[in-house]
Enzyme design. Sequence first.
Site, short mmCIF file in Angstrom:
data_model
loop_
_atom_site.label_atom_id
_atom_site.label_comp_id
_atom_site.label_asym_id
_atom_site.label_seq_id
_atom_site.Cartn_x
_atom_site.Cartn_y
_atom_site.Cartn_z
N MET A 31 76.01 82.01 130.93
CA MET A 31 75.16 82.88 130.12
C MET A 31 73.69 82.52 130.31
SD MET A 31 77.59 83.20 126.71
CE MET A 31 76.61 84.41 125.82
N GLY A 32 72.83 83.35 129.72
CA GLY A 32 71.40 83.09 129.80
C GLY A 32 70.55 84.34 130.02
N GLY A 40 72.98 85.43 118.36
CA GLY A 40 74.22 84.70 118.64
C GLY A 40 74.13 83.25 118.23
N ASP A 42 69.86 80.01 125.38
CA ASP A 42 69.20 80.50 126.60
C ASP A 42 67.95 79.70 126.96
OD1 ASP A 42 71.12 82.46 126.50
OD2 ASP A 42 69.79 84.05 125.81
#
Lengths: 386, 386
Positions: A180-181, A13, A137
């Site tokens: 996210m993450g 991503g 991340d």
Amino acid sequence: MAGKNILVMHGGGPTAVINASLYGIVAEGKAHSEIAHVYGAHGGPSGLMNGTLIDLSSMDDSELVRLRDAPGSAIGTGRDALAGHYPAMVELLVKNKIDIVMPTGGNGTMNTCALLQEAINEAGVDIQVIGVPKTMDNDIAEIDHAPGYGSAARYAAQSVGEVCCDVHSMPIHIVVVEVMGRAAGWVAAATALAETCGQGGPDLIYMPERAFDQDAFLADCQRIIDTKGGGVVVASEGLHYADGTPIVEPVMEVERATYYGDVSSHLSNLIIKHLGYKARSEKPGLLGRASTALRSESDVREAEEVGRAAVRAALAGETGKMVGIQRIPGDVYGIETNLIDVERVRMIERLLPDTFINEAGNGVTPEFKTWAAPLVGELPRFVSFL
Amino acid sequence: MAGKNILVMHGGGPTAVINASLYGIVAEGKAHSEIAHVYGAHGGPSGLMNGTLIDLSSMDDSELVRLRDAPGSAIGTGRDALAGHYPAMVELLVKNKIDIVMPTGGNGTMNTCALLQEAINEAGVDIQVIGVPKTMDNDIAEIDHAPGYGSAARYAAQSVGEVCCDVHSMPIHIVVVEVMGRAAGWVAAATALAETCGQGGPDLIYMPERAFDQDAFLADCQRIIDTKGGGVVVASEGLHYADGTPIVEPVMEVERATYYGDVSSHLSNLIIKHLGYKARSEKPGLLGRASTALRSESDVREAEEVGRAAVRAALAGETGKMVGIQRIPGDVYGIETNLIDVERVRMIERLLPDTFINEAGNGVTPEFKTWAAPLVGELPRFVSFL
């Protein structure tokens, strides 16, 4: 000599600064007469496989500067299964006269670097591999932090700071913001910095490094309701129970992929059903890695520098290395780049250390905030009479 | 004479520029010697009821400028049921020596203005009521657009433009972005302007002014998958079927409130289940009305001007009026404020007109884009090779 050709391949991503690293590679390449062309593989490794290479070194300077500030990946990125294709990739690199290949990505991409290096060695050709780190991340090993993290962290921190102002305007609900993450809580943790915006920051932060305990969560929320009338909860998308099961039900399995529901709506529904209190869920999701307005200045600068360092490493004859970011010890924030053997990085997922998570598992330690603050940069401080 | 006192009361959810209107009121108040104090009611009308008034005119100028840029409502806002309390409110206005009251909000708040005016008339006291419009939903009648809309529209448009860049980097999924707006699709429609960012903008936009047809939606998505491999869908939170039923199931009923699931995850689940294709849902929610970085310049300017115009109207002796925004006819964008009887605005919900929605009901017309563009302002144009 005709000069060397570089090929950049994006994997996984995008981040808010993946194009800043690409800019650094192209700008540094143009500054060295030993580099003839910098190409981008259209759509990641598949661009090499099907011969779609973009000549980035032909960009004029004004366009090049705009490349630095573009969201997404300007050349496209891929998540292709490459097993078994490495010898073919090496043949195509030779055929396209590529001397230096720069896979840009996270742990998986550094594994690609290692496997590509093996295939190059077996083929006995003279092609260098320099990995360029990239992930929002922040789970790449051996580095202080990854390009892309600071911007995702700033997006989450400032957005949560703003949501805190909204919620405290009329404290009638708990708002759950999902960030996210995956397995790593680095971005969730960074929202603690929202306290500098002036409304106290998020009341609770749940990170996937700690098993989720529904009773403790509901008790935490009840306490916020009782003491403040409403508040802000941050939850990582990767939350799971002690046995490793995700806290959200699978929506559907399509081939090998399993799709889960949203953590934020699951948690807000728990609050509504169990506590009988209003709750909202917010899930900015991809907005958090695509935002250009909330990028971190240091992240943009460092992402560019990592790209430039990759070119310098290649010109110095290095191969099988990833460019790293190390923090210079001392009170004033500064970084330097180094080179790390890709073998030491491939497929390792770096999680938040225990020293960064509070004892209750619902927030961070002062140590984490000190560590994260320079990566996020100063946040705006908002006026309020509340 | 001692000078008149103004009381500002915020109603309903904040917008990104509600404090800009408040700034305009305080700044204009300070500029007129006829105004003694500008107070803010802490937490909306309940602040008046329990005597918590904040003296805003004592702010120094540097702090006042920062007020303009704060998210949320800096004095708090309320959603109190006021029926039956109007005579008591009038008594409290008299007791607190308030000469001018400025309820700031949407259609419901303009109804409050009307009822307050009636109670003032019945009490036979000399208090003026000037309504200040505010809503990100843009559903206030009689005006070209509401303060708060331009910023929510800009947030949604630029965010969707950035998400388009992310999705086109690796077109392996449909991303559904949910935007706020309840029964009105004004914010959803504005995301069409994301096309100027350079990746074509959202592929489909669903607005609550059209009944949702699941089969048509799935056919639309299949077409995007077939032709582009992936794409971006924008959906308004207020989508419903032809019979008026919301497309999302109620999660829970708590007292008189019904809580529904998220439209974005419902739609992405439909894509996963019916088309067997990857889909994500993003729901920035409150972030879209709290963002300071993505405010629209014209919205900030106009919100301030509406606040200033409210003070000037009060000084001119007006009462029972809402400040309006009217577009000056011609090719160059410009607005002027006017005064509208609150009776003409109260409880009327202004929806997107038919001329702004395309025939298929999954996008907007060129006419809408021309109308909305100056409110959103120029969006960044992103470099891409895709």
